[in-house]
Write an enzyme that holds these catalytic residues in place. Structure first.
Site, mmCIF file in Angstrom:
data_model
loop_
_atom_site.group_PDB
_atom_site.id
_atom_site.type_symbol
_atom_site.label_atom_id
_atom_site.label_comp_id
_atom_site.label_asym_id
_atom_site.label_seq_id
_atom_site.Cartn_x
_atom_site.Cartn_y
_atom_site.Cartn_z
ATOM 1 N N ARG C 249 -19.064 18.433 -24.781
ATOM 2 C CA ARG C 249 -18.133 19.550 -25.020
ATOM 3 C C ARG C 249 -16.990 19.259 -25.775
ATOM 4 N NH1 ARG C 249 -17.674 21.943 -19.077
ATOM 5 N NH2 ARG C 249 -15.963 23.370 -20.234
ATOM 6 N N LYS C 267 -16.618 16.211 -21.236
ATOM 7 C CA LYS C 267 -15.757 17.200 -21.525
ATOM 8 C C LYS C 267 -14.357 16.629 -21.782
ATOM 9 C CE LYS C 267 -13.085 20.071 -19.615
ATOM 10 N NZ LYS C 267 -12.284 20.495 -18.281
ATOM 11 N N HIS C 279 -27.150 8.656 -16.718
ATOM 12 C CA HIS C 279 -27.904 9.785 -16.233
ATOM 13 C C HIS C 279 -27.183 10.907 -15.188
ATOM 14 C CE1 HIS C 279 -30.072 6.136 -14.405
ATOM 15 N NE2 HIS C 279 -29.074 6.097 -14.125
ATOM 16 N N TYR C 282 -21.293 14.014 -14.691
ATOM 17 C CA TYR C 282 -20.267 14.717 -15.226
ATOM 18 C C TYR C 282 -18.984 13.962 -15.335
ATOM 19 C CZ TYR C 282 -16.533 18.050 -15.940
ATOM 20 O OH TYR C 282 -15.517 18.712 -16.353
ATOM 21 N N ASN C 302 -12.627 17.057 -11.301
ATOM 22 C CA ASN C 302 -11.295 17.363 -12.114
ATOM 23 C C ASN C 302 -10.682 18.751 -11.744
ATOM 24 O OD1 ASN C 302 -13.722 18.734 -13.145
ATOM 25 N ND2 ASN C 302 -12.594 18.982 -15.202
ATOM 26 N N TYR C 303 -10.985 19.599 -10.735
ATOM 27 C CA TYR C 303 -10.604 20.857 -10.573
ATOM 28 C C TYR C 303 -10.370 21.045 -9.071
ATOM 29 C CZ TYR C 303 -10.549 26.258 -10.992
ATOM 30 O OH TYR C 303 -10.042 27.235 -10.819
ATOM 31 N N ALA C 339 -21.723 3.264 -3.752
ATOM 32 C CA ALA C 339 -22.763 4.582 -4.056
ATOM 33 C C ALA C 339 -22.378 5.353 -2.745
ATOM 34 C CB ALA C 339 -24.204 3.986 -3.837
#
Lengths: 373, 373, 373
Positions: C249, C267, C279, C282, C302-303, C339
């Site tokens: 993005r 993004k 893989h 985000y 992030n939000y 992990a």
């Protein structure tokens, strides 16, 4: 049966590699040529090429092809090759397979008798034989650099579409379907728009492939669906269903009736029959049994920053959603892992492994948070 | 208004089903034919077919179509049908809709008067009527097996492209766009390359669909974007934005202005207006309220190996990233779940649910690890 | 060098915006026109348009273009523009670039001398100049509304394909490849089927783009592969490998040799050279160092429902699979996260952060469960 050989002279353009090594769609022109000659009955190849083109050329012809890069030294070998064959097709110019009626200069068939008369004339390997017993071979057009970028790709694509149609394959949109020269497709299979089949791929009967699917160097069984996915260097058995949006990387063996669903990546793994990997999952470096169910968001943690390790999962295991399987680790047959667990130790068969924090609730948290701000 | 009926004779080829049941692109030829007849004003159908073709044929024609598989017994019913219609179009050979000027043998329009003269001649249902008041019908070409694999698909595709253009739809690339015969698309909608619209799909006005999108049996509202995604048997309301790389499985209802982002799968779920499911998320068997925010990596854990259960989420809830919602479970209105939590118990409205281990740090771990090795 | 200007009159169709503002494939016709005029040597543009079209028109021409929406007031400015140019091309009708031999009415070249004679004739900006020193300009066809939906898109696509071929770009399938007028592609780059390059995109040399890839307003370096992915308003440096099935993005900077793998979304992030995001991950609002390894299933959180925060990751860090990085948060250089951890506090360099529940096992759980049911 009469044996038929082919002598292919891969002329260079000055310093540049032979035009036959340039790609037509996804494969070198030489592969298209070799497959067309096999269809005409050729079983053995003798290729005359520049020493620097030899390695690339070897990828284009069958393993038992005889390569000649130095006429004088290898004359004896070529002589032996020619002696073994009843008929020999000589291609002395770069040619490309086309319609049955096309007959380019530089392609002739030499009968046994005529061949014996030509015997021992080594330099003649690069020249078109002439005389009695020599007849033109149809089905080829000249391969020039201009043609390579202009009409040749469309000729190749249309020729494959016709062959597939005759073989009982349903190609929904020939213009957006690209099937390489060495690819085989079984009767009753449907290729949807945007399908690309490359390299040494074979597809079984009654499959549905596409749309927007790319398969390279794979062996796919019958009754398989592959939807909007990419597969590479792997084996897929009968009845498997792949995609949409799956990515199978090299060295996978996907068993019968396996489901590889959306947003799933497989790599270097064996997946047993009937296993379901439905969504948002990565299975890498794993040996998975039969009828295993992978929850959504499962990850085989195969890399610790230093080395790669394998995950082993027994038959009928049930892997909970968002589970991490930290390799090397084994999950036994019919074992369960709880959703959200990071599994670092082996799980015995029939057992449930859980690694999860307790849930607590902060009531009216939203209002308190608003006040804090 | 004058009523118009059609009598379609679905001739068999020996043992094989009628050619009209073969697919042209993504739909049986009979569907293409039925839609073309409806455009000519036909409101009722009488289909004469082999008993074994009846089920397949029933999927191709409107629900109130009359099927005749045994001339003698059903003569009365067909007679009644013919009596109700002012005009009847008889198709006595397999035909396919084409350009306005094409006029194949075997398609005639029979006026009311002529029809009454033909009345009761039951076997004649399979023969082309002749005589006064019988005129050829234009707009069809013969459907043969060869044509089916050769020119027919392109005829179908070109005809749809023309219809869409006239209806104010902008098709960017007619050659890579496939729109089924029963699909409707609203004015101002743009279809980008690689769009496939199948089955009983309707698309509203001012949408942007594609590239590389396949929609089957869906009702899509206006102002919707669907980018590089696949949708099946679902309803999408106005202003929703789907993709790229989303997969909507059957029985979803996606509300107004919903965002279904990249690598998101929906299945058998209701999503309230304004909800955002932005990325890497699976929502299955869920009832989701309005204005809910799904963090990345959320999974509705709907299957425990034995049964499937539902997840219910209230309006304005906020689901943290990588959350597992283990169904059956409810998250109340305006509730929060903390990132990385596995939620197994209901979350009251306005509350925060958290299920998370404390973070600890091993300093200089990298050096110590290196020494250990 | 002789300076060349162009006067483009963007006639309106009654109340509707100028036809030049309609899209041809993915860009307004005016952009196709402006790029074609630049190829002919035009360096400055004077555009005469309706006041309501001015904003849209400004997006189509270079920044220093002079716009005239009111002849009388701005005559002085246009006069100055014309004085600066040796030659001026006048386009007084809506035209579209075509083959070299096409010569539509309404396109003329006016030499310096002839231009001085025409000076000051402001209304004449909308009329085709005539007389000595005025010669027709080739390479354009009339742009009508019918042509816009029929032959123009194919003309545009074919013209670009020819230009790309001449520039040493290999377009595998010109019919399914869409390259906008302002896009540049470097020598040796291969465009696979289904590639769409839009807006102000530039692609370097020796890249492989496609299949089924859409890139808009990006700067892509050399030796980059982009496979079945979508990229928007971002910079990708040399040697990066993107896809299949990645979504970049706006406002990303992807460094040299970075891997952005399957089912990855980026993004508004900076990714340092050599970093691997292989893989199901985000990365949003993040500043990532060099040679970082992202495990599968990583999410930058992030939000929080109110605001967006940044994640900062140092060089050589190793992020474990299914990790949540809850922003604002920093992971130091060469630090590890285990992990399955949700990281809420900063991780010092070289350290390991872990937030994980212990694994417990319930043996024979499957049998007990079966008994309970």
């Amino acid at each position: 049966m009469e044996s038929m050989g082919a002598v292919v002279f891969m002329e260079r353009e000055g310093e540049a590699p032979s035009l036959l090594l340039e790609k037509v769609l996804f494969d070198p022109a030489a592969v298209w040529l070799a497959e067309a000659l096999k269809e005409q009955g050729v079983t053995r190849f003798l290729v005359v090429c520049h020493a620097d083109d030899r390695v690339a050329a070897a990828d284009c012809f069958p393993q038992d092809t005889l390569f000649i890069t130095n006429g004088a030294q290898e004359a004896a070998r070529s002589s032996a090759f020619l002696n073994e064959m009843d008929t020999v097709i000589h291609l002395t110019k770069p040619l490309f397979p086309a319609g049955d009626e096309d007959a380019a200069q530089g392609a002739v068939r030499v009968s046994g008798e005529a061949r014996r008369a030509l015997q021992g004339m080594q330099p003649a390997l690069t020249e078109t034989p002439e005389g009695e017993g020599v007849s033109p071979v149809k089905g080829f057009v000249p391969l020039t650099r201009d043609a390579l970028y202009e009409e040749i790709p469309a000729i190749a694509q249309a020729r494959r579409a016709t062959q597939l149609c005759r073989a009982g394959v349903r190609v929904l949109d020939a213009q957006s379907t690209f099937v390489g020269p060495a690819v085989t497709v079984g009767r009753g299979t449907v290729l949807l728009p945007g399908t690309i089949l490359r390299g040494k791929t074979s597809i079984g009967a009654d499959c549905e492939i596409g749309p927007n699917t790319m398969i390279r160097d794979c062996t796919v069984g019958s009754g398989v669906t592959v939807n909007a996915s990419q597969l590479n260097e792997s084996i897929v058995e009968d009845g498997a269903a792949i995609g949409p949006f799956a990515y199978v990387r090299p060295h996978c063996h996907v068993g019968r009736e396996v489901k590889v669903g959306d947003f799933v990546e497989l790599k270097n793994s064996v997946i047993g029959a009937g296993t379901k990997i439905s969504h948002l999952t990565y299975v890498g470096d794993a040996d998975v049994g039969e009828r295993v169910n992978f929850g959504c968001g499962t990850v085989t943690v195969n890399y610790d920053g230093d080395g790669k390790f394998r995950t082993v999962i027994g038959d009928d295991a049930f892997i909970g959603c968002n589970t991490n399987l930290v390799a090397p680790v084994q999950v036994g047959a019919a074992a369960y892992t709880a959703a959200g667990s990071t599994i670092t130790q082996d799980v015995p068969p029939q057992s449930l492994a859980i690694a999860r924090a307790h849930q607590t609730v902060k009531k009216q948290w939203k209002n308190q948070r608003r006040e804090r701000k």
